[in-house]
Design an enzyme around this catalytic site. Structure first.
Site, PDB file in Angstrom:
ATOM      1  N   TYR A   1      -2.306  -0.966  10.086  1.00 19.48           N
ATOM      2  CA  TYR A   1      -2.336  -1.295   8.655  1.00 19.48           C
ATOM      3  C   TYR A   1      -1.036  -0.829   7.994  1.00 19.48           C
ATOM      4  O   TYR A   1      -0.390  -1.589   7.260  1.00 19.48           O
ATOM      5  CB  TYR A   1      -3.555  -0.628   8.017  1.00 19.48           C
ATOM      6  CG  TYR A   1      -3.731  -0.922   6.545  1.00 19.48           C
ATOM      7  CD1 TYR A   1      -4.291  -2.129   6.132  1.00 19.48           C
ATOM      8  CD2 TYR A   1      -3.350  -0.007   5.572  1.00 19.48           C
ATOM      9  CE1 TYR A   1      -4.474  -2.406   4.771  1.00 19.48           C
ATOM     10  CE2 TYR A   1      -3.526  -0.265   4.218  1.00 19.48           C
ATOM     11  CZ  TYR A   1      -4.082  -1.470   3.828  1.00 19.48           C
ATOM     12  OH  TYR A   1      -4.256  -1.736   2.490  1.00 19.48           O
TER      13      TYR A   1
ATOM     14  N   SER B   1       0.873  -1.181   0.000  1.00 15.73           N
ATOM     15  CA  SER B   1       0.000   0.000   0.000  1.00 15.73           C
ATOM     16  C   SER B   1       0.904   1.222   0.000  1.00 15.73           C
ATOM     17  O   SER B   1       2.080   1.119   0.373  1.00 15.73           O
ATOM     18  CB  SER B   1      -0.860  -0.024   1.264  1.00 15.73           C
ATOM     19  OG  SER B   1      -1.424   1.248   1.496  1.00 15.73           O
TER      20      SER B   1
END
Ligand code: NDP
Length: 252
Positions: A165, A152
């Site tokens: 995350y 990401s």
């Protein structure tokens, strides 16, 4: 990415996709099969996996094999057992796409719940590691194996509120780099950063965002295909943006 894959790019390729029940993983699994691959679906929800396998039948693709494994609770032994079950029908794996992921809390560090933090690390990092360990022998039986992790933009540059995350995606990038060096010349190992994509996870991260302003999973498939096919054979230890040039953050 402008990439025009051959229709039979993945013929004779056996590819396993995690998180194949929904979102990007579901699309990747079907896309691989449309390019000739024999696909193994992994997920935690039997009904959803069965529905994806049904889609393969509807489109006349090679039938999908599917297995359930809950990455939140799985043990190293369960991962090894899964690899043994796969080996009964599949002599090797030519590709593994680690795509399953958990978002956790979007909140400042001070408010990240420790139990949710651990769940995110368990699914995104620990289970991905255990599964990789179990599947490596099958991947090494391929003469052009491709191991792909999902990263990401917050796995390269930390951003407020992305807590567990972001930390898990930094760990994913690290795991990819370590493996790429360890298996140089025997297996290519890379990451894909999908960029903001119209899925359930994205909607829960950005509830006010207009999903129609986002690329769909189908739009970002070129890099997913390229990394599994022979055109990327020399690439290893790298992270590829599925949407190069896209600025991270809410779609305007
Ligand atoms: P979705 O939430 O749509 O899909 C996530 C997938 O992971 C589902 O198949 C889900 O299964 C599976 N999964 C979640 N938890 C578990 C578990 N405990 N055990 C097994 N499977 C599990 O997310 P996306 O498609 O958006 O995300 C795919 C990947 O892309 C993730 O790694 C995500 O971090 C990454 N990513 C996504 C972006 C985006 O904008 N969408 C941007 C950057 C990265 P189930 O169907 O049962 O819920």
């Amino acid at each position: 990415m402008h990439y025009q894959p051959q229709r039979d790019l993945l013929q004779n390729h056996i590819i396993l996709v995690t998180g194949a029940s929904d979102g990007i993983g579901r699309e990747a699994a079907i896309t691989y099969a449309r390019h000739g691959a024999s696909v193994i679906l992994l997920g935690r929800n039997e009904d959803k996996l069965r529905a994806v396998a049904q889609q393969f039948d509807t489109e006349g693709l090679l039938p999908a094999t599917w297995f359930t494994l809950d990455l939140l609770t799985c043990t190293p032994e369960e991962c090894q057992q899964l690899a043994q079950k796969i080996a009964i029908h599949s002599p090797r794996l030519d590709g593994v796409l680690h795509n399953a992921g958990l978002l956790g809390d979007v909140a400042p560090m001070a408010e990240q719940r420790p139990d949710v933090w651990q769940q995110v690390m368990q699914v995104n990092v620990n289970a991905t590691f255990m599964l990789t360990q179990a599947l490596l022998p099958l991947l090494l039986k391929s003469d052009a194996g491709s191991l792909v992790f999902t990263s990401s933009s917050v796995g390269r540059e930390g951003r407020a509120n992305w807590g567990a995350y972001a930390a898990s995606k930094f760990a994913t990038e690290g795991m990819m780099q370590v493996l790429a060096e360890e298996y140089q010349g025997r297996l290519r190992v890379n990451c894909i950063n999908p960029g903001g994509t119209r899925t359930g996870m994205r909607a829960s991260a950005f509830p006010t965002e207009d999903p129609l302003k986002l690329k769909t999973p189908a739009d970002i498939m070129p890099v997913y295909l390229w990394l599994m096919g022979d055109d990327s054979r020399r690439k290893t230890g790298m992270t590829f943006d599925a949407q190069p040039g896209r600025k991270p953050g809410i779609a305007q």
